[in-house]
Design an enzyme around this catalytic site. Structure first.
Site, PDB file in Angstrom:
ATOM      1  N   PRO A  10       0.185  -6.269  -2.606  1.00 15.64           N
ATOM      2  CA  PRO A  10      -0.543  -5.311  -3.451  1.00 15.64           C
ATOM      3  C   PRO A  10       0.382  -4.370  -4.202  1.00 15.64           C
ATOM      4  O   PRO A  10       0.609  -3.233  -3.809  1.00 15.64           O
ATOM      5  CB  PRO A  10      -1.419  -4.556  -2.444  1.00 15.64           C
ATOM      6  CG  PRO A  10      -0.723  -4.681  -1.151  1.00 15.64           C
ATOM      7  CD  PRO A  10      -0.002  -6.001  -1.177  1.00 15.64           C
ATOM      8  N   GLU A  11       0.972  -4.872  -5.286  1.00 16.96           N
ATOM      9  CA  GLU A  11       1.783  -4.038  -6.158  1.00 16.96           C
ATOM     10  C   GLU A  11       0.931  -3.679  -7.377  1.00 16.96           C
ATOM     11  O   GLU A  11      -0.268  -3.946  -7.408  1.00 16.96           O
ATOM     12  CB  GLU A  11       3.067  -4.774  -6.527  1.00 16.96           C
ATOM     13  CG  GLU A  11       3.809  -5.271  -5.282  1.00 16.96           C
ATOM     14  CD  GLU A  11       5.294  -5.506  -5.474  1.00 16.96           C
ATOM     15  OE1 GLU A  11       5.869  -5.015  -6.443  1.00 16.96           O
ATOM     16  OE2 GLU A  11       5.876  -6.194  -4.620  1.00 16.96           O
ATOM     17  N   LYS A  52      -0.493   2.064  -7.783  1.00 19.88           N
ATOM     18  CA  LYS A  52      -1.071   1.353  -6.651  1.00 19.88           C
ATOM     19  C   LYS A  52      -2.374   1.993  -6.173  1.00 19.88           C
ATOM     20  O   LYS A  52      -2.868   1.664  -5.097  1.00 19.88           O
ATOM     21  CB  LYS A  52      -0.065   1.303  -5.506  1.00 19.88           C
ATOM     22  CG  LYS A  52       1.223   0.561  -5.846  1.00 19.88           C
ATOM     23  CD  LYS A  52       2.121   0.485  -4.639  1.00 19.88           C
ATOM     24  CE  LYS A  52       3.417  -0.245  -4.968  1.00 19.88           C
ATOM     25  NZ  LYS A  52       4.272  -0.399  -3.780  1.00 19.88           N
ATOM     26  N   ARG A 109      12.348  -0.279   3.837  1.00 19.20           N
ATOM     27  CA  ARG A 109      11.875  -1.573   3.395  1.00 19.20           C
ATOM     28  C   ARG A 109      12.978  -2.616   3.492  1.00 19.20           C
ATOM     29  O   ARG A 109      14.170  -2.321   3.343  1.00 19.20           O
ATOM     30  CB  ARG A 109      11.392  -1.493   1.932  1.00 19.20           C
ATOM     31  CG  ARG A 109      10.312  -0.459   1.690  1.00 19.20           C
ATOM     32  CD  ARG A 109       9.026  -0.767   2.431  1.00 19.20           C
ATOM     33  NE  ARG A 109       8.429  -1.978   1.958  1.00 19.20           N
ATOM     34  CZ  ARG A 109       7.639  -2.040   0.888  1.00 19.20           C
ATOM     35  NH1 ARG A 109       7.390  -0.952   0.174  1.00 19.20           N
ATOM     36  NH2 ARG A 109       7.100  -3.175   0.515  1.00 19.20           N
TER      37      ARG A 109
END
Length: 268
Positions: free
Chosen positions: A2-3, A51, A255
């Site tokens: 989901p970008e 987002k 990340r």
């Protein structure tokens, strides 16, 4: 993933299903909205900002909130998703315990799974939720010069972390971060001040997101074949598509980052 492009697509799905419709029922499975009932409210439009997903509604006459427009805000983060079903269709996208919101109309049922930061605010106060965001790569406010200015304001931060900071530019996630930096030949650990062409970085990021807008398959290589959609993302230990060097994987900030040590020399 989901970008920004995925959230844009989700907004379009909700727009087609609900825009102009009067809600016949609603259900929220989050404490802050557990008693909220949107029955009788009209959906004006569905939009995305980076987002963040913004469903704008109008309260019916006689309601305490009538006379003002309202926004149902949700953030998909890593695992949230909206799905639209026909009335009576089985909800099969995710386990039922992940459902956070249900919006019903006469023609469709929108179900939100694993949503985050769900809130209902007056539309005039939307900026309290999304006003901190940088220029939206897929929005009408996209401004590459402003994105460059915001990135350059953090000269000692790594470019990998700066691209993920939604206050700089809104919509880039881990996939596009890794792919953009590979295509530009930049190590993710390069300080922002040492990146030779920030304008080229943000322009490429916008081009990649825009190219994938309108479809669910995300590709930066131009191929939609399984296993061929990315250069480095999700390909640890596999050969670089340019030079054959094994792709590396390492944590950067919070990340996981993928990069080619030959095409993106690390000068830490």
């Amino acid at each position: 993933m989901p970008e920004g492009d995925t959230v844009w697509n989700s907004a379009r799905v909700l727009q087609r299903a609900l825009a102009g419709a009067r809600l016949t029922g609603s259900e929220f499975r989050m404490p802050q909205l557990a008693t909220t009932d949107l029955t009788g409210w009209t959906v004006r439009e569905s939009a995305s900002r980076g987002k963040h997903l913004l469903l704008r509604l109008t309260a019916p006459a006689g309601h305490a909130g009538s006379g003002r427009d309202w926004t149902l805000h949700s953030h998909l983060r890593m695992d949230g998703v909206w799905r639209v079903y026909a009335p009576g269709e089985r909800w099969a996208a995710r386990p039922a315990h992940l459902i956070r919101a249900v919006l019903r109309s006469s023609g469709a049922v929108a179900v939100g799974y694993h949503l985050h930061d769900l809130a209902l605010v007056p539309t005039a106060e939307e900026e309290s939720l999304v006003g901190h965001l940088g220029p939206d790569l897929l929005g009408p406010d996209w401004d590459p010069d402003e994105a460059v200015r915001r990135l350059a304001a953090h000269p000692d931060e790594t470019i990998g972390e700066a691209l993920l900071d939604q206050r700089n530019l809104a919509g880039v996630g881990n996939l596009y971060k890794c792919e953009v930096l590979f295509l530009r030949g930049i190590s993710p650990w390069t300080p922002v001040r040492a990146v030779p062409d920030l304008a080229g970085v943000v322009t490429l990021a916008q081009r990649l997101l825009a190219a994938n807008r309108g479809r669910w398959a995300q590709s930066t290589t131009g191929s939609l074949h399984r296993g061929a959609t990315s250069y480095v993302y999700g390909r640890p230990a596999q050969p670089c598509r340019r030079c054959g060097t094994a792709i590396r994987k390492e944590e950067l900030g919070e990340r996981v980052t993928y990069w080619c040590p030959s095409c993106q020399p690390d000068r830490r």
